[in-house]
Scaffold this active site. Structure first.
Site, short mmCIF file in Angstrom:
data_model
loop_
_atom_site.label_atom_id
_atom_site.label_comp_id
_atom_site.label_asym_id
_atom_site.label_seq_id
_atom_site.Cartn_x
_atom_site.Cartn_y
_atom_site.Cartn_z
CB CYS A 115 -0.93 -0.02 1.11
SG CYS A 115 -0.01 -0.10 2.94
CG HIS A 172 -4.04 1.05 4.65
ND1 HIS A 172 -3.28 0.15 3.70
CD2 HIS A 172 -5.18 1.65 3.75
CE1 HIS A 172 -3.61 -0.03 2.65
NE2 HIS A 172 -4.92 1.01 2.47
CG ASN A 225 -8.10 2.14 1.25
OD1 ASN A 225 -6.93 1.63 0.97
ND2 ASN A 225 -8.85 1.55 2.13
#
Length: 583
Positions: A150, A324, A349
């Protein structure tokens, strides 16, 4: 010869160690003869003269003893370590394309357990609908798959996000085109040969990375909804650049932002609602609006943000995934129907799903108070695509880490994009090689005790002139090492303000360094005093007086003892500055 001779001279005690009381008792003896008193005084003066002479030659000897790095050089954008022969890469691509055969990359074993293992196939075998980039690249093309990268994909999203049509600065566009090489990768010859080329930044130069189209079937990013495969292909190229897919499983956005853009990254970390609010209040007290700072730089910088909550990705609070990384896509003022203005940020995201559920989220009633025209202006849409808005205060409060990457052709105080020639001249560099035990510490333990020893670090002189007549200006400085992702390495990097007595154009002694005022960076914060930090393409932003001369001192070491040399670069980007190495 001089040094050998001096070591044979009787060494006097330090001034603080001389028995002044015993020597001066003669002054208090009425019975002592005047001649004896004079004799004692001459002895003391002789001792003092010898002491000063010894320490004068010690300081000179200390400077003469500096080990000079054989490859120390100063230059501009074109100065680098020559890590790659680009003509050789171009010739190799031409040979592969003209062979008429499918390219298989022998340098990167996709079947290795650290890559895809048995779960891989060529792209034409994974889909009937293949294109590299079809309708243009954008952040919403990026969707994370079965790989925990990520941090890389959020950085890629920040780079790929379309700029507003009225944005005067197009530096992001230039940066993403350089990385993706769409002219070649969209060509029929590339597709037929199954070969793709990308560029990533390492130690001051752009490195070509060639891959084939054999991709993991599970442990990779997903293609876009319109059948574009540029994201999983650039992900494979970055895995090869970093060593393997396993190497990019978990990482730091500083690495990705810098290697994707060639910019200078700074990291703000360990924030909380409390200290974020305090930081905002401190900035306001100095007449600085944090929102205006981010708003001003959003089209000239890449920004990523991370939620560091406990529990890992399995824990989700108010739609935010713990541990994250997210990309910042937009910062804007939004006008409500009653004329009130709110400050919003658009976050994405990289999962392409799972979004913020708090105030100003997709389904928040607040949007009923905003006109359709205003929603269209800021590109608001209710979609489960990973993109969402939140107010600025919630963003500062909910995220604990921010990474800002200033793009290389810009100075934070400069309003104009430099021309190519001017941009190259602004990119000032010093390069060389640290050799443990000779010009740098052998391990982090020695680093702690010897970082100020001139033989154990590099020194550079930075001359800063005023910009637009202002007495102070922001200056970005970067310390780069030839160190790949997840290779443990530590650095010590300090900046000192030179005074009128500081020697020019020569390396300073330990004593001379200690006499100077240390200047702490504005970003990252919390670097008061001397800080040993872990290496991550470290960048620093300073607020410096101008005109003024500064001394940069930098060194590095590994956790365990090592004899492996390490190439380095000290770099600053901006007008009206001079950077040069000292020896």
């Amino acid at each position: 010869m001089l040094k050998t001779y001096l070591t044979n001279i009787h060494r006097p005690k330090r001034l603080s160690e001389i028995d002044w009381e015993n020597n001066l008792t003669v002054v208090n003896r009425i019975t002592i003869s005047f001649s004896n008193l004079i004799d004692q005084i001459f002895k003391l003066l002789s001792a003092l003269q010898t002491y000063l002479l010894i320490h004068f030659f010690e300081a000179k000897s200390e400077r003469d003893d500096h080990k000079i790095m054989a490859d120390l050089q100063t230059g501009d954008y074109d100065l680098n370590h020559g890590l790659q022969d680009h003509d050789e890469i171009d010739a190799k691509i031409e040979e592969i394309v003209s062979s008429g055969e499918k390219f298989t990359d022998e340098e990167f074993d996709i079947a290795d357990d650290d890559n895809a293992g048995d779960e891989h196939a060529r792209v034409p075998d994974q889909t009937d609908d293949f294109s590299f980039i079809g309708d243009g690249h954008e952040a919403c093309d990026i969707a994370q798959g079965g790989l925990g990268d990520c941090w890389f994909l959020s950085a890629l999203s920040s780079l790929a996000q379309d700029l507003p049509e009225d944005a005067p600065l197009r530096v992001k566009d230039i940066a993403v085109q350089r990385v993706l090489q769409p002219e070649f990768n969209n060509s029929e010859e590339a597709r037929e040969a199954g070969i793709f080329k990308f560029k990533f930044f390492r130690l001051g130069e752009w490195i070509d990375v060639i891959i084939d189209d054999d991709l993991p079937t599970r442990k990779r990013a997903r293609p876009s909804d319109t059948g574009e495969w540029w994201v999983p292909l650039v992900e494979k190229a970055y895995a090869k650049f970093s060593g393997s897919y396993e190497k990019i499983q978990g990482g730091n956005t500083c690495w990705a932002l810098q290697e994707l853009s060639g910019g200078i990254t700074v990291e703000l970390k360990n924030l909380s609602k409390g200290n974020a609010q305090q930081a905002a209040e401190n900035a306001a007290a100095r007449g600085i609006s944090l929102f205006k700072v981010f708003y001003h730089i959003q089209n000239r910088a890449l920004i990523c943000t991370s939620n560091l909550g406990d529990g890992g990705n399995d824990v989700i609070t108010n739609g935010l995934v713990h541990g994250h990384a997210y990309s910042l896509l937009r910062i804007d003022y939004v006008m409500k129907n009653d004329g009130e203005t709110v400050k919003l940020v658009k976050i994405r995201n990289p999962w392409a799903q799972t979004e913020w559920t708090g105030e100003w989220s997709d389904h928040c009633p607040n949007w009923e108070e905003v006109s359709d025209e205003e929603k269209e202006r800021i590109d608001f849409a209710v979609e489960d695509d990973g993109g969402f808005y939140m107010n600025f205060e919630d963003w500062i409060g909910e995220f604990e880490m921010f990474t800002i990457c200033m793009l290389p052709r810009l100075d934070p105080d400069d309003e104009e994009v430099a021309s190519d020639d001017e941009a190259r001249a602004r990119d000032r560099r010093v390069i060389g090689t640290f050799v443990p035990g000779e010009s740098s510490p052998v391990d982090v333990q020695e680093l702690q005790s010897s970082f100020n020893e001139p033989s154990m670090h590099v020194q550079a002189q930075l001359k800063v002139d005023p910009l637009y007549g202002k007495p102070t200006r922001f200056v970005w400085i970067q310390f780069l090492l030839d160190s790949k992702l997840k290779e443990s390495r530590y650095i010590m990097f300090n900046l000192y303000e030179a005074d009128d007595d500081t020697p020019e154009d020569q390396k300073l002694s330990k004593r001379e360094i200690r006499s100077l005022k240390k200047v702490n960076p504005i970003l990252p914060g919390g670097q008061d005093g001397y800080v040993i930090d872990y290496y991550r393409h470290n960048g620093f932003m300073f607020s410096l007086d101008a005109p003024k001369r500064y001394i940069i001192v930098g060194t590095t070491a590994t956790p365990e003892a090592s004899e492996e040399p390490c190439k380095f670069m000290i770099r600053t980007v901006g007008p009206q500055m001079e950077l040069a190495h000292l020896e």
